[in-house]
Design a protein around this motif. Structure first.
Motif, PDB file in Angstrom:
ATOM      1  N   ALA B   2       0.887  -1.166  -0.020  1.00 17.16           N
ATOM      2  CA  ALA B   2      -0.026  -0.221  -0.083  1.00 17.16           C
ATOM      3  C   ALA B   2       0.934   1.220   0.031  1.00 17.16           C
ATOM      4  CB  ALA B   2      -0.851  -0.165   1.201  1.00 17.16           C
ATOM      5  N   GLY B   3       2.064   1.178   0.592  1.00 14.19           N
ATOM      6  CA  GLY B   3       2.978   2.450   0.797  1.00 14.19           C
ATOM      7  C   GLY B   3       2.277   3.484   1.556  1.00 14.19           C
ATOM      8  N   VAL B   4       2.192   4.632   1.210  1.00 19.33           N
ATOM      9  CA  VAL B   4       1.486   5.686   2.211  1.00 19.33           C
ATOM     10  C   VAL B   4       0.075   6.002   1.621  1.00 19.33           C
ATOM     11  CG1 VAL B   4       1.763   7.985   3.017  1.00 19.33           C
ATOM     12  CG2 VAL B   4       3.993   6.920   2.379  1.00 19.33           C
ATOM     13  N   THR B   5      -0.726   5.823   2.693  1.00 19.60           N
ATOM     14  CA  THR B   5      -2.044   5.764   2.420  1.00 19.60           C
ATOM     15  C   THR B   5      -2.771   7.135   3.228  1.00 19.60           C
ATOM     16  OG1 THR B   5      -2.342   3.428   2.254  1.00 19.60           O
ATOM     17  CG2 THR B   5      -4.448   4.779   2.572  1.00 19.60           C
ATOM     18  N   GLN B   6      -3.477   8.042   2.403  1.00 15.66           N
ATOM     19  CA  GLN B   6      -3.890   9.097   2.961  1.00 15.66           C
ATOM     20  C   GLN B   6      -5.536   9.366   2.914  1.00 15.66           C
ATOM     21  OE1 GLN B   6      -0.626  12.214   1.161  1.00 15.66           O
ATOM     22  NE2 GLN B   6      -2.464  13.140   2.301  1.00 15.66           N
ATOM     23  N   THR B   7      -6.123   9.500   3.955  1.00 16.45           N
ATOM     24  CA  THR B   7      -7.688   9.609   3.847  1.00 16.45           C
ATOM     25  C   THR B   7      -8.214  10.808   4.675  1.00 16.45           C
ATOM     26  OG1 THR B   7      -8.019   8.279   5.841  1.00 16.45           O
ATOM     27  CG2 THR B   7      -8.198   7.284   3.894  1.00 16.45           C
ATOM     28  N   PRO B   8      -9.239  11.506   4.279  1.00 13.99           N
ATOM     29  CA  PRO B   8      -9.949  11.284   3.088  1.00 13.99           C
ATOM     30  C   PRO B   8      -8.962  11.999   1.784  1.00 13.99           C
ATOM     31  CG  PRO B   8     -10.699  13.183   4.113  1.00 13.99           C
ATOM     32  CD  PRO B   8      -9.780  12.780   4.896  1.00 13.99           C
ATOM     33  N   LYS B   9      -9.617  11.785   0.548  1.00 18.60           N
ATOM     34  CA  LYS B   9      -9.043  12.298  -0.711  1.00 18.60           C
ATOM     35  C   LYS B   9      -9.551  13.683  -0.895  1.00 18.60           C
ATOM     36  CE  LYS B   9      -8.290   7.737  -3.008  1.00 18.60           C
ATOM     37  NZ  LYS B   9      -7.197   7.796  -2.433  1.00 18.60           N
ATOM     38  N   PHE B  10     -10.795  13.961  -0.475  1.00 16.88           N
ATOM     39  CA  PHE B  10     -11.318  15.369  -0.454  1.00 16.88           C
ATOM     40  C   PHE B  10     -11.923  15.622   0.746  1.00 16.88           C
ATOM     41  CE2 PHE B  10     -10.302  15.526  -4.880  1.00 16.88           C
ATOM     42  CZ  PHE B  10     -10.495  14.392  -5.679  1.00 16.88           C
ATOM     43  N   GLN B  11     -12.115  16.956   1.043  1.00 17.49           N
ATOM     44  CA  GLN B  11     -12.795  17.195   1.904  1.00 17.49           C
ATOM     45  C   GLN B  11     -13.339  18.874   2.099  1.00 17.49           C
ATOM     46  OE1 GLN B  11     -13.816  15.360   4.956  1.00 17.49           O
ATOM     47  NE2 GLN B  11     -15.224  16.856   5.190  1.00 17.49           N
ATOM     48  N   VAL B  12     -14.478  19.137   2.332  1.00 18.33           N
ATOM     49  CA  VAL B  12     -14.876  20.611   2.391  1.00 18.33           C
ATOM     50  C   VAL B  12     -15.194  20.704   3.822  1.00 18.33           C
ATOM     51  CG1 VAL B  12     -16.300  22.354   1.544  1.00 18.33           C
ATOM     52  CG2 VAL B  12     -15.855  20.636  -0.032  1.00 18.33           C
TER      53      VAL B  12
END
Lengths: 112, 113
Positions: B2-12
């Protein structure tokens, strides 16, 4: 304060052209200089340079470092539309952690 | 991997709201960092960590908090979101040793209204 300056900020060429991207730096206790390519998402690693005058090469991309004049160049020969991206230069210096200081990036656009 | 996983991809978010951007890596890397990327300014370091339990400020830390309770996770907290924090946020990690490149996640695009 560490500083990295890239030029040009943007460049538009046609397929088959050769381009040279520049990166100059001022950093305390220089450790290495890195080049990244960023398309739509994450920057991806291209090269790490630590010694002057030794060219790093990967396919049509090559890079060299001049520690005396404090700059590096990234060359791309026979450009393709897939080379369109932001090219980021970063310098690692300072303490053993080696924080990266990034330049503004060069936006390369390759037209068919 | 997976490597480096970021969440979320978008946010307002609305001004004044708080939120946490998540970052996880499965490479057992010691070093993790958070950057923000704004047009014409490259990537700027917000906070970084050299190992579990150890964090430090980068170039633009104001308005952000971090913690590193495990090797794998390095969340970034916005305490009270401001429009100036509208940006794309990247998490990165690298292994020990002097000449290891950083590996980046795919980023979180954050808009503050």
């Amino acid at each position: 304060e560490d500083k990295v300056v890239q030029s040009p900020l943007s460049l538009v060429v046609h397929e088959g052209d050769t381009v040279t991207l520049n990166c100059s730096y001022e950093v305390t206790n220089f450790r290495s200089l890195l080049w990244y390519k960023q398309e739509k998402k994450a920057p991806t690693f291209l090269f790490m340079l630590t010694s002057s005058g030794i060219e790093k090469k990967s396919g049509r991309l090559s890079s060299i470092l001049d520690k005396k004049e404090l700059f590096s160049i990234l060359n791309i020969t026979a450009t393709q539309t897939g080379d369109s991206a932001i090219y980021l230069c970063a310098v690692k210096g300072g303490t053993s952690y080696g924080k990266l200081t990034f330049g503004q990036g060069t936006i390369l656009t390759v037209h068919p | 991997n997976a490597g480096v996983t970021q969440t979320p991809k978008f946010q307002v978010l609305k001004t004044g709201q708080s939120m946490t951007l998540q970052c996880a890596q499965d490479m057992n890397h010691e070093y993790m960092s958070w950057y923000r990327q704004d047009p014409g300014m490259g990537l700027r370091l917000i906070h970084y960590s050299v190992g579990a339990g150890i964090t430090d400020q980068g170039e633009v830390p104001n308005g952000y908090n971090v913690s590193r309770s495990t090797t794998e996770d390095f969340p970034l907290r916005l305490l009270s979101a401001a429009p100036s924090q509208t940006s794309v946020y990247f998490c990165a990690s690298r292994g020990g040793g002097g000449n290891q490149p950083q590996h980046f996640g795919d980023g979180t695009r954050l808009s503050i209204l």
